[in-house]
Write a protein that holds these residues in place. Structure first.
Motif, PDB file in Angstrom:
ATOM      1  N   TYR A  95       0.830  -1.208   0.000  1.00 54.95           N
ATOM      2  CA  TYR A  95       0.000   0.000   0.000  1.00 54.95           C
ATOM      3  C   TYR A  95       0.866   1.261   0.000  1.00 54.95           C
ATOM      4  O   TYR A  95       0.535   2.244  -0.668  1.00 54.95           O
ATOM      5  CB  TYR A  95      -0.909   0.020   1.233  1.00 54.95           C
ATOM      6  N   LEU A  96       1.963   1.211   0.736  1.00 54.84           N
ATOM      7  CA  LEU A  96       2.812   2.399   0.851  1.00 54.84           C
ATOM      8  C   LEU A  96       3.584   2.691  -0.434  1.00 54.84           C
ATOM      9  O   LEU A  96       3.766   3.858  -0.804  1.00 54.84           O
ATOM     10  CB  LEU A  96       3.790   2.224   2.020  1.00 54.84           C
ATOM     11  N   THR A  99       1.408   4.388  -2.922  1.00 53.12           N
ATOM     12  CA  THR A  99       1.053   5.706  -2.377  1.00 53.12           C
ATOM     13  C   THR A  99       2.179   6.696  -2.614  1.00 53.12           C
ATOM     14  O   THR A  99       1.950   7.840  -3.045  1.00 53.12           O
ATOM     15  CB  THR A  99       0.758   5.610  -0.863  1.00 53.12           C
ATOM     16  N   TYR A 102       2.574   7.421  -6.393  1.00 52.15           N
ATOM     17  CA  TYR A 102       1.411   8.216  -6.809  1.00 52.15           C
ATOM     18  C   TYR A 102       1.619   9.684  -6.410  1.00 52.15           C
ATOM     19  O   TYR A 102       1.431  10.590  -7.236  1.00 52.15           O
ATOM     20  CB  TYR A 102       0.146   7.659  -6.160  1.00 52.15           C
ATOM     21  N   LEU A 103       2.023   9.906  -5.161  1.00 48.30           N
ATOM     22  CA  LEU A 103       2.202  11.277  -4.672  1.00 48.30           C
ATOM     23  C   LEU A 103       3.357  11.984  -5.392  1.00 48.30           C
ATOM     24  O   LEU A 103       3.261  13.178  -5.701  1.00 48.30           O
ATOM     25  CB  LEU A 103       2.445  11.266  -3.161  1.00 48.30           C
ATOM     26  N   ALA A 142       0.597   2.786 -10.419  1.00 50.27           N
ATOM     27  CA  ALA A 142       0.119   3.986  -9.726  1.00 50.27           C
ATOM     28  C   ALA A 142       0.801   5.239 -10.256  1.00 50.27           C
ATOM     29  O   ALA A 142       0.171   6.291 -10.389  1.00 50.27           O
ATOM     30  CB  ALA A 142       0.351   3.849  -8.223  1.00 50.27           C
ATOM     31  N   PHE A 182      -6.707   7.515  -6.951  1.00 53.12           N
ATOM     32  CA  PHE A 182      -5.971   7.031  -5.781  1.00 53.12           C
ATOM     33  C   PHE A 182      -6.696   5.857  -5.128  1.00 53.12           C
ATOM     34  O   PHE A 182      -6.093   4.836  -4.800  1.00 53.12           O
ATOM     35  CB  PHE A 182      -5.772   8.156  -4.760  1.00 53.12           C
ATOM     36  N   CYS A 185      -6.288   2.741  -7.115  1.00 57.52           N
ATOM     37  CA  CYS A 185      -4.984   2.098  -6.893  1.00 57.52           C
ATOM     38  C   CYS A 185      -4.959   1.349  -5.563  1.00 57.52           C
ATOM     39  O   CYS A 185      -4.376   0.257  -5.468  1.00 57.52           O
ATOM     40  CB  CYS A 185      -3.870   3.141  -6.923  1.00 57.52           C
ATOM     41  N   MET A 186      -5.574   1.919  -4.542  1.00 59.19           N
ATOM     42  CA  MET A 186      -5.581   1.277  -3.233  1.00 59.19           C
ATOM     43  C   MET A 186      -6.442   0.007  -3.222  1.00 59.19           C
ATOM     44  O   MET A 186      -6.097  -0.986  -2.587  1.00 59.19           O
ATOM     45  CB  MET A 186      -6.074   2.258  -2.170  1.00 59.19           C
TER      46      MET A 186
END
Length: 450
Positions: A95-96, A99, A102-103, A142, A182, A185-186
């Motif tokens: 998950y990280l 993330t 993506y960010l 992502a 987002f 993706c999660m």
């Protein structure tokens, strides 16, 4: 289907195949070759105006700014922050990792920032005994989908400009695209975590490579000294992104009325190019770096390669699409009106060939707008385009995209690999799932905002 159309399709696919074989910047070169054959041999209309120059210019401006930040040490600083996030809860790397990528893409407007995170993801996964292929595949996907939500990406800048005349403003579109992509993706990360065998020690290829001494031991956290210039360059870049968002919002229209600026002298495209170049200049001056060394950075090289690829492949795709506009309009009008989600399928297949989110959006969207009868007075079908936009991120289908290949090459465990049937690679299923969920959520969100 007549013989001429068949020959044109063969040339289109043949040029893309040659580009894949050449790799890297060769994809752009092969696109140019295909354009020449379509024009001189098969009689299609060719003009350099068909090249999405606005897309290319935005890519070059943003990449040059990020390259200046990289030379000042800012990109390494961001990677160090991202590494701390990954190592803070390594068991949740599935998950990280997406993330973080993506960010980074949201902030930078390019998925190439994922390159810097790939080695970190591999290291953390190995330390936890997790197959790196799982977090890597989701993270790379992502980083591609986030392009359709980044306020400074060429794709978003184009689409907001195309959709704003029909009542969908820049801030509203971002409010739809950011959460839907987002969350998509999660959800994908959750499903892949459930269905995947994450045990690294159970992978036969990993065992063989480990026995052969081809797998390096995890190095642990890499603590680097962060300079004031590195922090300043990141601050300047973030301020630049914020200014872009604020200005783009200020010139947007909500309910037909401007948010703040009525007499617009600098349009959105010009603003993002000018602001990014200005930020780059400030980084060079205030961080005291040598501008002559910026072209030597890895981000600059990969970014300019991407720009050439867009020129060649997008030109090739636009020439073909322009020559068959009537047929595409007819199909769009008949199929998409009957089943709105089919527009996402059109975007999906176009993206896997055009190799660029922005180029795909620019090639397909104008045709679809006309085909669906969308006008300033009839905007009932615009929601289909808004909801389907995430599907232009299907760059992972053919295993040739730089970040995808980078993940395969940097994973020394061998778990991230490309199968002998080309499409059976680690990124295909996560990519399809992420786009499907993002589009589905997009239709749900447009029903609320529309």
């Amino acid at each position: 289907m007549d013989i001429m159309l068949i020959l044109q399709i063969i040339v289109l696919l043949g040029a893309i195949f040659i580009g894949i074989r050449l790799g890297g910047i060769g994809i752009g070169y092969a696109g140019g070759l295909g354009v020449i054959v379509l024009g001189l041999v098969l009689g299609m209309n060719v003009d350099t105006k068909m090249i999405p120059w606005d897309v290319v210019v935005i890519i070059m401006a943003v990449i040059s700014c990020i390259s200046a930040m990289q030379l000042a040490g800012g990109l390494d600083y961001l990677v160090q922050i991202a590494e701390r996030i990954l190592r803070s809860n390594p068991k949740y790397i599935n998950y990280l990792a997406p993330t973080v990528t993506y960010l980074l893409t949201i902030l930078a407007g390019t998925g190439h920032t994922a390159f810097s995170m790939i080695p970190v993801i591999v290291e953390v996964a190995k330390e936890q005994g997790i197959k790196p292929s799982s977090p890597l595949s989701i993270a790379v996907v992502a980083s591609q989908i986030a392009i359709t939500a980044s306020p400074v990406s060429a794709a978003v800048v184009y689409m907001t400009g195309a959709l704003e005349p029909f009542g969908w403003s820049y801030p509203v579109l971002l409010a739809i695209w950011i959460p839907t992509t987002f969350i998509g993706c999660m959800i994908t990360a959750f499903i892949m975590t459930l269905v995947s065998n994450l045990d690294l020690n159970s992978d036969p290829v990993y065992k063989e490579r480990l026995a052969a001494g081809l797998v390096s031991a995890p190095k642990g956290a890499q603590n680097m000294e962060v300079t004031k210039s590195a922090k300043l360059s990141v601050l300047l870049f973030i301020i630049g992104v914020i200014v872009v968002v604020l200005y783009a919002t200020a010139i947007s229209k909500i309910g037909g009325k401007p948010v703040l600026i009525e007499n617009v002298k600098v349009n959105r495209d010009s603003a993002i190019v000018g602001i990014m170049l200005t930020v780059a200049a400030l980084i060079v001056i205030l961080c005291k770096i040598k501008a002559s060394k910026i072209p030597e950075t890895s981000v600059f090289r990969s970014g300019m390669t991407a720009a050439v690829c867009v020129i060649g492949v997008a030109w090739l795709g636009t020439v073909f699409v322009s020559g068959h506009t009537d047929q595409i309009k007819a199909l769009s009008e008949e199929w998409v009106k009957a089943i709105p989600a089919l527009l996402a399928v059109v975007y999906f297949f176009a993206a896997m060939l055009l190799y660029s989110q922005a180029a795909t959006a620019k090639a397909i969207t104008p045709v679809v707008i006309v085909a669906l009868g969308i006008t300033a007075s009839d905007t009932s079908n615009v929601y289909m385009i808004v909801a389907s936009f995430a599907a232009v991120s299907a760059l992972f289908v053919l295993p040739t995209y730089p970040t995808l290949l980078g993940a395969v090459q940097m994973d020394d465990t061998g778990t991230t690999r490309i199968g002998k049937y080309v499409f059976n690679h680690a990124f295909f299923i996560p990519g399809v799932l992420a786009i499907a969920f993002s589009v589905a959520l997009g239709f749900l969100a447009t029903a609320i905002f529309g």
